[in-house]
Design a protein around this motif. Structure first.
Motif, PDB file in Angstrom:
ATOM      1  N   ILE A  34     -23.515  23.363  37.600  1.00 22.46           N
ATOM      2  CA  ILE A  34     -23.974  23.029  36.244  1.00 22.46           C
ATOM      3  C   ILE A  34     -23.874  21.527  35.988  1.00 22.46           C
ATOM      4  CG2 ILE A  34     -23.487  23.333  33.788  1.00 22.46           C
ATOM      5  CD1 ILE A  34     -22.460  26.204  34.629  1.00 22.46           C
ATOM      6  N   VAL A  35     -22.728  20.931  36.317  1.00 21.60           N
ATOM      7  CA  VAL A  35     -22.567  19.497  36.032  1.00 21.60           C
ATOM      8  C   VAL A  35     -23.489  18.660  36.914  1.00 21.60           C
ATOM      9  CG1 VAL A  35     -20.213  19.774  35.164  1.00 21.60           C
ATOM     10  CG2 VAL A  35     -20.581  19.263  37.593  1.00 21.60           C
TER      11      VAL A  35
ATOM     12  N   VAL B 195     -23.809  15.052  34.749  1.00 19.63           N
ATOM     13  CA  VAL B 195     -22.630  14.605  34.002  1.00 19.63           C
ATOM     14  C   VAL B 195     -21.398  14.861  34.866  1.00 19.63           C
ATOM     15  CG1 VAL B 195     -23.720  15.128  31.796  1.00 19.63           C
ATOM     16  CG2 VAL B 195     -22.210  16.821  32.863  1.00 19.63           C
ATOM     17  N   GLY B 196     -20.291  14.240  34.503  1.00 19.10           N
ATOM     18  CA  GLY B 196     -19.049  14.442  35.229  1.00 19.10           C
ATOM     19  C   GLY B 196     -18.442  15.801  34.927  1.00 19.10           C
ATOM     20  N   LYS B 197     -17.648  16.306  35.868  1.00 19.57           N
ATOM     21  CA  LYS B 197     -17.048  17.622  35.683  1.00 19.57           C
ATOM     22  C   LYS B 197     -16.116  17.647  34.477  1.00 19.57           C
ATOM     23  CE  LYS B 197     -15.093  21.393  38.420  1.00 19.57           C
ATOM     24  NZ  LYS B 197     -14.682  21.811  39.779  1.00 19.57           N
ATOM     25  N   GLY B 198     -15.425  16.529  34.227  1.00 20.74           N
ATOM     26  CA  GLY B 198     -14.551  16.466  33.065  1.00 20.74           C
ATOM     27  C   GLY B 198     -15.297  16.655  31.763  1.00 20.74           C
TER      28      GLY B 198
ATOM     29  N   HIS C 231     -16.438  20.241  26.417  1.00 26.21           N
ATOM     30  CA  HIS C 231     -17.316  21.020  25.534  1.00 26.21           C
ATOM     31  C   HIS C 231     -17.122  22.521  25.648  1.00 26.21           C
ATOM     32  CE1 HIS C 231     -19.816  17.572  24.290  1.00 26.21           C
ATOM     33  NE2 HIS C 231     -19.548  17.104  25.498  1.00 26.21           N
ATOM     34  N   PHE C 232     -16.702  23.004  26.827  1.00 24.11           N
ATOM     35  CA  PHE C 232     -16.572  24.444  27.037  1.00 24.11           C
ATOM     36  C   PHE C 232     -15.258  24.748  27.759  1.00 24.11           C
ATOM     37  CE2 PHE C 232     -21.097  23.388  27.055  1.00 24.11           C
ATOM     38  CZ  PHE C 232     -21.538  24.179  26.003  1.00 24.11           C
ATOM     39  N   VAL C 233     -14.572  25.784  27.299  1.00 27.43           N
ATOM     40  CA  VAL C 233     -13.292  26.157  27.888  1.00 27.43           C
ATOM     41  C   VAL C 233     -13.471  26.579  29.339  1.00 27.43           C
ATOM     42  CG1 VAL C 233     -11.383  27.818  27.774  1.00 27.43           C
ATOM     43  CG2 VAL C 233     -12.336  26.847  25.671  1.00 27.43           C
TER      44      VAL C 233
ATOM     45  N   THR D 273     -24.560  15.163  25.727  1.00 23.80           N
ATOM     46  CA  THR D 273     -23.926  15.753  26.902  1.00 23.80           C
ATOM     47  C   THR D 273     -23.916  17.274  26.794  1.00 23.80           C
ATOM     48  OG1 THR D 273     -22.507  13.821  27.218  1.00 23.80           O
ATOM     49  CG2 THR D 273     -21.804  15.875  28.247  1.00 23.80           C
ATOM     50  N   ARG D 274     -23.559  17.765  25.619  1.00 23.18           N
ATOM     51  CA  ARG D 274     -23.532  19.223  25.418  1.00 23.18           C
ATOM     52  C   ARG D 274     -24.928  19.814  25.607  1.00 23.18           C
ATOM     53  NH1 ARG D 274     -23.800  23.436  21.648  1.00 23.18           N
ATOM     54  NH2 ARG D 274     -22.047  24.910  21.807  1.00 23.18           N
TER      55      ARG D 274
END
Length: 222
Positions: free
Chosen positions: A37-38, A43-46, A51-53, A12-13
């Motif tokens: 980006i998501v 991938v889901g927004k969550g 992975h990133f602040v 995912t990252r």
């Protein structure tokens, strides 16, 4: 934050970084949202916030990864080279060859500048050390290390923009030779020698791609 070492989390990252790299190579950083980006990463927004602040953290991760790859190539190009002037020219040429070999990550470097001009930034350590060595030996005659760092980074960045916009070998060779000579003259190297060093670095590194980011290390077959 997601646990590193978990294969699914790592995938995912990696997907988020790949998506961000692609989007940031095409648009200004402020024009790319987390939603963009998501969606691009599928991938889901969550998952992003696992992975990133925030978006800036992703930008820093992508930028550091790319610059780290280029700096590794610069280290290979300058292995065994002691003269600060030659090291400078070879480093600049490595960056411009990178723009030919990796237009997408080079596009990111063109658009992302945050923190890259600091003398204390880890990725500028080699540049600072070469300038300090050049000043200590009398090879360079600029007033301060900071002025020299800003000068070299500024000229290199604009040259990188040029190659990203016109990614042809002939143009990259010509531009790298001119820009390296300009940098060396600005640092205090005599014009004739600056031209010679620039021509040699451009031919070996830009034209022949001897130390490109995608090239295998010299001992890879041993």
């Amino acid at each position: 934050m997601a646990e590193r070492g978990n294969p699914r989390a790592e995938r995912t990252r990696a997907a988020l970084i790949a998506a961000g790299r692609r989007l940031y190579s095409e648009r200004p950083v402020d024009a790319v949202t987390v939603d963009d980006i998501v969606q691009a990463a599928s991938v889901g927004k969550g998952s992003f916030y696992n992975h990133f602040v925030d978006r800036e953290a992703l930008v820093r991760a992508i930028s550091s990864e790319i610059r780290g790859q280029v700096e590794t190539a610069v280290s290979r190009a300058n292995a065994g080279v002691e003269d600060p002037a030659r090291r400078m020219a070879r480093a600049v040429c490595t960056y411009l060859r990178f723009a030919l070999d990796g237009p997408e990550p080079a596009g990111v470097l063109v658009r992302v500048h945050s923190g890259h001009t600091s003398l204390t930034a880890p990725l500028n350590r080699g540049l600072v050390e070469d300038i300090e060595a050049g000043l200590a030996s009398g090879r360079f005659t600029v007033a301060t290390v900071e002025a020299a760092v800003l000068y070299v980074l500024g000229v290199t960045q604009m040259a990188l923009v040029g190659v990203v916009q016109e990614p042809t070998l002939a143009y990259a060779v010509s531009l790298s030779q001119q820009m390296c000579a300009l940098i060396l003259r600005g640092l205090g190297v005599a014009s004739a020698e600056a031209d010679l060093i620039a021509a040699q670095a451009s031919d070996e590194i830009v034209r022949k791609g001897a130390f490109s980011v995608t090239a295998a290390p010299a001992d890879a077959t041993h």
